[in-house]
Design a protein around this motif. Structure first.
Motif, mmCIF file in Angstrom:
data_model
loop_
_atom_site.group_PDB
_atom_site.id
_atom_site.type_symbol
_atom_site.label_atom_id
_atom_site.label_comp_id
_atom_site.label_asym_id
_atom_site.label_seq_id
_atom_site.Cartn_x
_atom_site.Cartn_y
_atom_site.Cartn_z
ATOM 1 N N PRO A 1 0.722 -1.142 -0.128
ATOM 2 C CA PRO A 1 0.025 -0.145 -0.012
ATOM 3 C C PRO A 1 0.925 1.424 -0.135
ATOM 4 C CG PRO A 1 -0.713 -1.418 1.896
ATOM 5 C CD PRO A 1 0.527 -2.053 1.295
ATOM 6 N N LEU A 2 2.117 1.089 0.591
ATOM 7 C CA LEU A 2 2.869 2.338 0.665
ATOM 8 C C LEU A 2 3.541 2.497 -0.778
ATOM 9 C CD1 LEU A 2 4.445 4.436 2.224
ATOM 10 C CD2 LEU A 2 6.455 2.737 2.263
ATOM 11 N N ILE A 3 3.594 1.773 -1.598
ATOM 12 C CA ILE A 3 4.027 1.979 -2.914
ATOM 13 C C ILE A 3 2.853 2.257 -3.857
ATOM 14 C CG2 ILE A 3 4.381 0.651 -5.270
ATOM 15 C CD1 ILE A 3 6.271 -1.252 -3.546
ATOM 16 N N LEU A 4 1.569 1.857 -3.379
ATOM 17 C CA LEU A 4 0.237 2.511 -4.197
ATOM 18 C C LEU A 4 0.433 3.936 -3.739
ATOM 19 C CD1 LEU A 4 -2.234 -0.175 -3.696
ATOM 20 C CD2 LEU A 4 -1.471 0.570 -5.618
ATOM 21 N N ALA A 5 0.645 4.326 -2.522
ATOM 22 C CA ALA A 5 0.557 5.803 -2.285
ATOM 23 C C ALA A 5 1.526 6.529 -2.783
ATOM 24 C CB ALA A 5 0.433 5.938 -0.665
ATOM 25 N N MET A 6 2.618 6.181 -3.009
ATOM 26 C CA MET A 6 3.821 6.933 -3.632
ATOM 27 C C MET A 6 3.278 6.922 -5.069
ATOM 28 S SD MET A 6 6.955 5.243 -1.701
ATOM 29 C CE MET A 6 8.152 6.132 -2.294
ATOM 30 N N VAL A 7 3.032 5.928 -5.878
ATOM 31 C CA VAL A 7 2.467 5.944 -7.160
ATOM 32 C C VAL A 7 1.357 6.971 -7.382
ATOM 33 C CG1 VAL A 7 1.247 4.814 -9.286
ATOM 34 C CG2 VAL A 7 3.198 3.672 -7.715
ATOM 35 N N GLU A 8 0.372 7.163 -6.550
ATOM 36 C CA GLU A 8 -0.770 8.164 -6.747
ATOM 37 C C GLU A 8 -0.114 9.593 -6.415
ATOM 38 O OE1 GLU A 8 -3.995 7.937 -7.445
ATOM 39 O OE2 GLU A 8 -3.585 5.863 -7.657
ATOM 40 N N LEU A 9 0.854 9.749 -5.427
ATOM 41 C CA LEU A 9 1.647 11.013 -5.427
ATOM 42 C C LEU A 9 2.153 11.388 -6.695
ATOM 43 C CD1 LEU A 9 3.115 10.810 -1.962
ATOM 44 C CD2 LEU A 9 1.196 12.328 -2.634
ATOM 45 N N VAL A 10 3.084 10.682 -7.211
ATOM 46 C CA VAL A 10 3.702 10.801 -8.616
ATOM 47 C C VAL A 10 2.612 11.240 -9.528
ATOM 48 C CG1 VAL A 10 5.079 9.634 -10.366
ATOM 49 C CG2 VAL A 10 5.702 9.054 -8.131
ATOM 50 N N LYS A 11 1.412 10.320 -9.641
ATOM 51 C CA LYS A 11 0.455 10.844 -10.603
ATOM 52 C C LYS A 11 -0.112 12.107 -10.421
ATOM 53 C CE LYS A 11 -2.439 7.435 -10.488
ATOM 54 N NZ LYS A 11 -3.355 6.543 -10.498
ATOM 55 N N ILE A 12 -0.237 12.784 -9.125
ATOM 56 C CA ILE A 12 -0.771 14.010 -8.725
ATOM 57 C C ILE A 12 0.165 14.992 -9.216
ATOM 58 C CG2 ILE A 12 -1.311 15.640 -6.900
ATOM 59 C CD1 ILE A 12 -2.271 13.337 -5.758
ATOM 60 N N SER B 1 1.913 4.397 -14.478
ATOM 61 C CA SER B 1 1.707 3.885 -13.240
ATOM 62 C C SER B 1 2.447 2.595 -12.823
ATOM 63 C CB SER B 1 0.376 4.036 -12.705
ATOM 64 O OG SER B 1 -0.201 5.264 -12.907
ATOM 65 N N PRO B 2 2.208 1.422 -13.922
ATOM 66 C CA PRO B 2 2.789 -0.003 -13.434
ATOM 67 C C PRO B 2 4.031 0.115 -13.456
ATOM 68 C CG PRO B 2 1.011 0.089 -14.881
ATOM 69 C CD PRO B 2 1.202 1.467 -14.776
#
Length: 82
Positions: free
Chosen positions: A11-22, A30-31
């Motif tokens: 989930p930490l990786i997911l959160a970091m990917v979401e931040l990068v998308k923002i 994203s993948p």
């Protein structure tokens, strides 16, 4: 090598990917970002041989990618039904 509490990295990786998308990264990358972050966590966070760290890092990144796409597909399917 792999402890059960290390699963919290996904989930930490997911959160970091979401931040990068923002910040502005196109969604199609994203993948790739998730796998790179998973590898980074595997290599720098775990305490095992480099080969094991790479394999576990790939598992982290691919698991985060699968969790994201699975959740996305579920929400899209539910929206289409209504």
């Amino acid at each position: 090598m792999f402890e059960i509490y290390d699963v919290a990295i996904i989930p930490l990786i997911l959160a970091m990917v979401e931040l990068v998308k923002i910040v502005g990264l196109p969604v199609k990358y994203s993948p790739f970002v998730a796998v790179v972050l998973g590898l980074a966590f595997g290599i720098f966070y775990l305490d095992a041989s480099l080969k094991q760290n790479i394999i576990v890092g790939l598992m982290y990144g691919l698991s985060a990618t699968g969790l994201y796409s699975g959740t996305k597909n579920m929400t899209q399917t539910k929206e289409e039904e209504h």
